[in-house]
Design an enzyme around this catalytic site. Structure first.
Site, short mmCIF file in Angstrom:
data_model
loop_
_atom_site.label_atom_id
_atom_site.label_comp_id
_atom_site.label_asym_id
_atom_site.label_seq_id
_atom_site.Cartn_x
_atom_site.Cartn_y
_atom_site.Cartn_z
N LEU A 32 0.82 -1.21 0.00
CA LEU A 32 0.00 0.00 0.00
C LEU A 32 0.85 1.27 0.00
CD1 LEU A 32 -2.77 -1.08 2.55
CD2 LEU A 32 -2.73 -1.37 0.06
N HIS A 36 -3.41 4.16 -2.49
CA HIS A 36 -4.39 3.27 -1.87
C HIS A 36 -5.07 3.95 -0.68
CE1 HIS A 36 -1.49 0.14 -3.54
NE2 HIS A 36 -2.63 -0.23 -4.08
#
Ligand code: PAF
Length: 288
Positions: A32, A36
């Site tokens: 991530l 994200h």
């Protein structure tokens, strides 16, 4: 602390319970980054409870692609999800998503055919299949996706309409580093020298935006303008194309009316990078 669920049954039950208050969903493959986290933040604007998923989906990788070396760090990802207030995390293994004897696939043939579809056979079938499974598990929700994967978002919008799924799909603008490079989990593969070369991508998009702002409306000319920089910097160019922003098809007589998608896919070293902007719609790309 987000509740981590490993089984379909447990995640479905948690989503069913959360839905009473309103449920947002952010599917990811992990590794991530701020892109994200912006999706989770956007989901939180739509629903008080937000579920994320982390699943590196084998069916969307080609045989010579980076499935095996795709970055995986669940602990670090969980800490990032906690920091932005995600409530649930679904982290299944492959057997949970693809049970023994599985054979069902989802195809969105026309939207998946151009652009990346020409260079990654089977990729969008894998994406459409896993996203359909995930949306079927989560149930009615607001699902949030990044516009960096513009064609993926178009495929998902189409399958949600066609399969009559009870999902509201939201697309979130691409998050960029200060120098303009679009955030991507695959940027982790780039050496400093390769990363500097990759800046040709946002530069070429900015140049096409400037030409569009000065009145250029010929799709082929705009694609040519962008392609020069990308070709000089990348090791291989899959495509630099200007297409209809809705159908992703070529524009009649190369003529742009009010908006069009310019999309790029190229390789820097072993790393395949994609990026896009909608001319006539997206904010100018700022390149450092
Ligand atoms: O964009 C991604 O991270 C993936 O393609 C998705 C939508 C989670 C499906 O595996």
């Amino acid at each position: 602390m987000a509740q981590v669920l490993r089984s379909v049954a447990a995640f479905r039950a948690a989503c069913d319970q959360a839905r009473v208050r309103g449920l947002g969903f952010v599917p990811t493959m992990g590794a991530l980054h701020e892109g994200h986290l912006a999706l989770v933040t956007e989901a939180k604007r739509h629903a008080p409870i937000v579920a994320a998923s982390i699943f590196v989906n084998p069916t969307q990788f080609g045989p010579n692609e980076d499935f095996a070396r795709y970055p995986r760090d669940l602990e670090a990802d969980l800490a990032k999800l906690d920091a932005v207030g995600a409530d649930l995390l679904f982290a299944p293994d492959v057997a949970e998503m693809y049970p023994a004897g599985e054979q069902t696939r989802v195809n969105v043939p026309l939207v998946a055919a151009p652009l990346c579809g020409r260079f990654r056979p089977g990729h969008f079938e894998g994406v459409a299949t896993v996203v359909t499974k995930l949306l079927a598990i989560v149930g009615p929700c607001t699902a949030v996706f990044g516009r960096k994967d513009y064609q993926q978002l178009a495929v998902i919008r189409r399958l949600v309409i066609d399969l009559r799924l009870p999902t509201t799909v939201i697309g979130v603008p691409t998050v960029r580093d200060l120098d303009g490079l679009a955030k991507s989990s695959r940027n982790l593969y780039l050496s400093p020298v390769q990363r500097a070369r990759a800046l040709a991508i946002p530069r070429s998009l900015a140049q096409a935006q400037a030409a569009f702002a000065s009145g250029e409306r010929n799709a082929a000319t705009l694609a040519r303008v962008a392609r020069v920089q990308v070709e000089a910097a990348a090791d291989d160019v899959d495509y630099v194309e200007v297409v209809d922003a809705d159908s992703l098809s070529p524009l009649m007589d190369n003529k742009i009316d009010d908006r069009a998608l310019i999309a790029i896919a190229c390789h820097v070293g072993q790393t395949r990078l994609i990026d896009n902007v909608v001319l006539g719609e997206d904010a100018p790309v700022i390149v450092g």
